[in-house]
Design an enzyme around this catalytic site. Structure first.
Site, short mmCIF file in Angstrom:
data_model
loop_
_atom_site.label_atom_id
_atom_site.label_comp_id
_atom_site.label_asym_id
_atom_site.label_seq_id
_atom_site.Cartn_x
_atom_site.Cartn_y
_atom_site.Cartn_z
N HIS A 131 0.86 -1.19 0.00
CA HIS A 131 0.00 0.00 0.00
C HIS A 131 0.90 1.25 0.00
CE1 HIS A 131 -3.43 2.40 0.29
NE2 HIS A 131 -3.87 2.13 1.51
N CYS A 154 -4.26 4.37 9.21
CA CYS A 154 -4.60 4.58 7.79
C CYS A 154 -6.10 4.77 7.55
CB CYS A 154 -4.05 3.46 6.92
SG CYS A 154 -4.57 1.82 7.44
#
Length: 330
Positions: free
Chosen positions: A136, A273
């Protein structure tokens, strides 16, 4: 920095970039953020078109790519799993060849890393990884920018990742820290440590850049004097019911709470996140409460809402860092 040229390069994992190139992206993101705050136009890619493929839905990633593309003068086209035939009626390779002839760049958010790599190989245009099962990278840039803004530096910052460190977030954070010379601590039960091969790879990278990689099961040892405590959700959507029970039992001692934040120190910041299960204001949060009696999961609401929590600054920085990635690679 002027000699760095990322034009035409895909953004698939931070392993592909040097610390200098990552620093260049972060500096560019800070510059774009300044222009945005000052209301100054920066439509440097007027007339370009980008495809945004979302096999996995997202709030932050989609909004960040769409707004960043519009700010740069580009036209984004959103394709979700219902709106495209990717991997169903048409192979990734054929889709890549078609989209590469129509678009100037392609974002992909979905499952296997091999899918985004094939898109990059076959499309002939820059491809950006919005999240795969393995990596990611756009999230890590946003995190690094947030840390740099707050502390004025990256090198020597101690970051503790709490919870399940085996997957895309824990592994990508370890790579980002190794590249930029931070001290990375994965704090989890042993079976939740990152894959050994990746740990060894990151240790070598960290050594070259003045950082370190540590694996620790003891929460008080791991968080003592750290600058950043980071966590992520314990279970991804769509995972089986029995996984929830096991993860909650295993990871509850690794919940980020006030005790851990105090153990870090008064200057310790909290990052995540998002989305986060810290209250009962979501369907999933409510479901967890009904089944397991837990009002909070990976982080307590008190920490999440505290002044030490910079999660929303970090979420905003998704847009500025994604804008830099697109602008520099197109």
């Amino acid at each position: 920095m002027g000699s760095i040229d990322l034009k035409g390069k895909s953004f698939l994992t931070l392993l592909d970039f040097s610390p200098e190139e990552i620093a260049y992206m972060l500096d560019s993101a800070a510059e774009f953020k300044k222009l945005k705050k000052e209301g100054k136009s920066h439509r440097i890619h007027e007339g370009k078109n980008v495809a945004l493929i979302f096999e996995k839905t997202s709030t932050r990633t989609r909004c960040a790519f769409e707004v960043a593309a519009a700010d740069l003068g580009m036209h984004p086209v959103y394709l979700d799993s219902k709106g495209s035939q990717i991997g169903k009626k048409e192979s990734i390779r054929d889709t890549a060849k078609v989209l590469g002839r129509m678009f100037d760049g392609i974002e992909y958010r979905g499952f296997g890393q091999e899918r985004v790599e094939e898109l990059a190989k076959e499309s002939g245009v820059p491809v950006w990884n919005g999240l795969t099962d393995q990596f990611h990278p756009t999230q890590i840039l946003a995190t690094l920018l947030t840390i740099k803004e707050h502390f004025g530096k990256l090198k020597g910052i101690k970051l503790c990742f709490m919870g399940d460190a085996r997957f895309n977030m824990g592994v990508s954070m370890m790579i980002g820290c190794a590249k930029m010379g931070l001290d990375y601590i994965a704090c989890a039960p042993e079976k939740y440590f990152p894959p050994l091969s990746m740990v060894e790879k990151c240790k070598k990278i960290a050594e070259e850049n003045g950082g370190s990689i540590t694996l620790e099961t003891d929460v008080m040892k791991a968080t003592k004097g750290v600058d950043v405590i980071y966590t992520d959700v314990w279970v991804s959507m769509g995972e089986k019911e029995e996984v929830w029970k096991e993860r909650i039992e295993d990871l509850l001692p690794y919940q980020v709470n006030s005790t851990l934040m105090e153990n870090g120190g008064e200057d310790t910041i909290f990052l995540h996140c998002l989305p986060s299960f810290h209250d009962l204001e979501t369907e999933i949060g409510l479901d967890i409460y009904k089944k397991y009696g837990l009002k909070e999961m990976e982080v307590t609401d008190k920490v999440f809402r505290s002044p030490q929590s910079l999660v929303f600054e970090e979420a905003e920085n998704r847009m500025h860092t994604i804008k830099a990635v697109m602008a520099l690679t197109l």
